[in-house]
Design a protein around this motif. Structure first.
Motif, PDB file in Angstrom:
ATOM      1  N   ARG A 125    -165.808  38.768 -34.345  1.00  0.00           N
ATOM      2  CA  ARG A 125    -165.266  38.279 -33.064  1.00  0.00           C
ATOM      3  C   ARG A 125    -164.134  39.179 -32.579  1.00  0.00           C
ATOM      4  O   ARG A 125    -163.985  39.403 -31.374  1.00  0.00           O
ATOM      5  CB  ARG A 125    -164.761  36.840 -33.216  1.00  0.00           C
ATOM      6  CG  ARG A 125    -165.837  35.795 -33.413  1.00  0.00           C
ATOM      7  CD  ARG A 125    -166.828  35.742 -32.231  1.00  0.00           C
ATOM      8  NE  ARG A 125    -167.891  36.730 -32.370  1.00  0.00           N
ATOM      9  CZ  ARG A 125    -168.615  37.186 -31.354  1.00  0.00           C
ATOM     10  NH1 ARG A 125    -168.360  36.786 -30.125  1.00  0.00           N
ATOM     11  NH2 ARG A 125    -169.568  38.058 -31.558  1.00  0.00           N
ATOM     12  N   TYR A 126    -163.347  39.711 -33.518  1.00  0.00           N
ATOM     13  CA  TYR A 126    -162.263  40.621 -33.131  1.00  0.00           C
ATOM     14  C   TYR A 126    -162.814  41.861 -32.446  1.00  0.00           C
ATOM     15  O   TYR A 126    -162.345  42.263 -31.374  1.00  0.00           O
ATOM     16  CB  TYR A 126    -161.450  41.005 -34.366  1.00  0.00           C
ATOM     17  CG  TYR A 126    -160.528  42.176 -34.143  1.00  0.00           C
ATOM     18  CD1 TYR A 126    -159.326  42.021 -33.460  1.00  0.00           C
ATOM     19  CD2 TYR A 126    -160.864  43.449 -34.606  1.00  0.00           C
ATOM     20  CE1 TYR A 126    -158.477  43.097 -33.230  1.00  0.00           C
ATOM     21  CE2 TYR A 126    -160.031  44.525 -34.392  1.00  0.00           C
ATOM     22  CZ  TYR A 126    -158.837  44.352 -33.705  1.00  0.00           C
ATOM     23  OH  TYR A 126    -158.012  45.417 -33.477  1.00  0.00           O
ATOM     24  N   VAL A 127    -163.828  42.473 -33.054  1.00  0.00           N
ATOM     25  CA  VAL A 127    -164.413  43.679 -32.464  1.00  0.00           C
ATOM     26  C   VAL A 127    -165.105  43.348 -31.146  1.00  0.00           C
ATOM     27  O   VAL A 127    -164.980  44.086 -30.152  1.00  0.00           O
ATOM     28  CB  VAL A 127    -165.405  44.344 -33.441  1.00  0.00           C
ATOM     29  CG1 VAL A 127    -166.065  45.558 -32.804  1.00  0.00           C
ATOM     30  CG2 VAL A 127    -164.689  44.754 -34.727  1.00  0.00           C
ATOM     31  N   ALA A 128    -165.839  42.240 -31.090  1.00  0.00           N
ATOM     32  CA  ALA A 128    -166.591  41.875 -29.890  1.00  0.00           C
ATOM     33  C   ALA A 128    -165.679  41.617 -28.697  1.00  0.00           C
ATOM     34  O   ALA A 128    -166.047  41.920 -27.551  1.00  0.00           O
ATOM     35  CB  ALA A 128    -167.451  40.640 -30.168  1.00  0.00           C
ATOM     36  N   ILE A 129    -164.481  41.081 -28.943  1.00  0.00           N
ATOM     37  CA  ILE A 129    -163.587  40.724 -27.846  1.00  0.00           C
ATOM     38  C   ILE A 129    -162.541  41.803 -27.580  1.00  0.00           C
ATOM     39  O   ILE A 129    -162.241  42.116 -26.429  1.00  0.00           O
ATOM     40  CB  ILE A 129    -162.905  39.370 -28.142  1.00  0.00           C
ATOM     41  CG1 ILE A 129    -163.956  38.256 -28.136  1.00  0.00           C
ATOM     42  CG2 ILE A 129    -161.803  39.064 -27.138  1.00  0.00           C
ATOM     43  CD1 ILE A 129    -163.449  36.911 -28.587  1.00  0.00           C
ATOM     44  N   CYS A 130    -161.994  42.393 -28.628  1.00  0.00           N
ATOM     45  CA  CYS A 130    -160.916  43.375 -28.470  1.00  0.00           C
ATOM     46  C   CYS A 130    -161.425  44.805 -28.274  1.00  0.00           C
ATOM     47  O   CYS A 130    -160.712  45.637 -27.708  1.00  0.00           O
ATOM     48  CB  CYS A 130    -159.975  43.318 -29.670  1.00  0.00           C
ATOM     49  SG  CYS A 130    -159.188  41.705 -29.906  1.00  0.00           S
ATOM     50  N   ASP A 131    -162.606  45.101 -28.751  1.00  0.00           N
ATOM     51  CA  ASP A 131    -163.170  46.452 -28.610  1.00  0.00           C
ATOM     52  C   ASP A 131    -164.676  46.349 -28.372  1.00  0.00           C
ATOM     53  O   ASP A 131    -165.472  46.851 -29.171  1.00  0.00           O
ATOM     54  CB  ASP A 131    -162.875  47.264 -29.873  1.00  0.00           C
ATOM     55  CG  ASP A 131    -163.035  48.762 -29.650  1.00  0.00           C
ATOM     56  OD1 ASP A 131    -163.361  49.160 -28.500  1.00  0.00           O
ATOM     57  OD2 ASP A 131    -162.844  49.521 -30.608  1.00  0.00           O
TER      58      ASP A 131
END
Length: 315
Positions: A125-131
């Motif tokens: 979720r971090y990668v999908a939303i932040c990057d």
């Protein structure tokens, strides 16, 4: 001269599981919600696996991790509930020593594996939303598979000392376990030896390993929330938060009962034994039941596929 009332087991052939001490007369009625939770958990997680396997559009990292979570939940509830129901319904309390250690390994091992999966899901979720532009390149199928393998190996190895230490202990006085399952500390407390190593290692696992998992999840979602709050419109913020809201709910359902159980064991000396046992069951049984409901209701893609299945099952 040895005490005539003491029975010494260097390696007991069986343990006796009491169920829920103090609530023995209510076992028949307690089994009803336990049985209902098992049925819901089994059907719900199997449905998640079926939907993701059938729908090619769901063959993405988030749903692969969700399938892994569903499979772990199936193992967790199956490791504890059938034996608990045998105690409640048939008063069948005996469990072979090796079967007890096996159950202990599956319960604690798969709990650690599930904790690792939540870390992997938080990173997704971090990668999908932040990057988002690099999501497909960072979380390729090979990376997802290696991450799942690493999580399984970590959980399997971390729990091994639980089993090895418990197996080597001499047991005395009683082989009665005041629980519905072979929980680690409930078993080793029966040993006639110094159990400080087991206690310290259990504390290390809870604070060191699970604590680091929780810290990583908090760091990931802190960055996610910062990114969401920086979005220009309220609709964009709401839509983006909806993609990770279900994960936050599942994480809270998983960790909060476990933390509560740990705190009551450490500091709740005056808490009734039946309460300790009920809490230790809840943190293993409730998440497998609620996770498919949380994801089925909150994730639009799964909800849509599930609704499409209903008419087919009714024809």
């Amino acid at each position: 001269m040895s005490d005539s009332n003491t029975t010494y087991f260097t390696n007991p052939s069986t343990f006796i599981l009491l169920g829920i001490p103090g609530l023995e007369t209510a076992h028949f009625w307690i089994c009803i919600p336990f049985c209902a939770m098992y049925v819901i958990a089994f059907l719900g997680n199997f449905t998640i696996l079926y939907i993701v396997q059938r729908e090619a559009s769901l063959h993405e990292p988030m749903y692969y991790f969700l399938c892994m979570l569903a499979a772990i939940d199936l193992v967790l509830c199956t490791a504890i509930l059938p034996k608990a129901l045998c105690i409640f319904w048939f008063n069948y309390r005996e469990i072979h020593f090796s079967a007890c250690l096996t159950q202990m390994y599956f319960i604690h091992g798969f709990f650690m594996i599930e904790s690792g999966i939540f870390v992997a899901m938080a990173f997704d979720r971090y990668v999908a939303i932040c990057d988002p532009l690099r999501h497909s390149t960072i979380l390729r199928s090979r990376i997802v598979a290696m991450s799942c393998l690493a999580v399984v190996l970590r959980g399997s190895i971390i729990v091994l000392p639980y089993i090895l230490l418990a197996q080597r202990r001499p047991y005395c006085r009683t082989n009665v376990v005041a629980n519905t399952h072979c929980e680690h500390m409930a078993v080793v407390k029966l040993a006639c030896a110094d159990i400080r190593v087991s206690s310290y290692y259990a504390l290390f696992v809870v604070l060191g390993v699970t604590g680091l998992d929780v810290l990583f999840i908090i760091m990931s979602y802190t960055q996610i929330l910062r990114t969401i709050l920086s979005l220009p419109t309220k609709d964009a913020r709401h839509r983006t938060f909806g993609t990770c809201g279900s994960h936050l709910c599942a994480i809270l359902v998983f960790y909060v009962p476990r933390l509560f159980s740990f705190l009551t064991h450490q500091f709740g000396q005056n808490v009734p034994l039946y309460f300790h046992v009920l809490i230790s069951n809840m943190y293993l049984v409730v998440p497998p039941m609620l996770n498919p409901i949380i994801y089925g209701v909150s994730i639009r893609q799964i909800r849509g596929r599930l609704l499409r299945l209903v008419p087919l099952n009714g024809t």
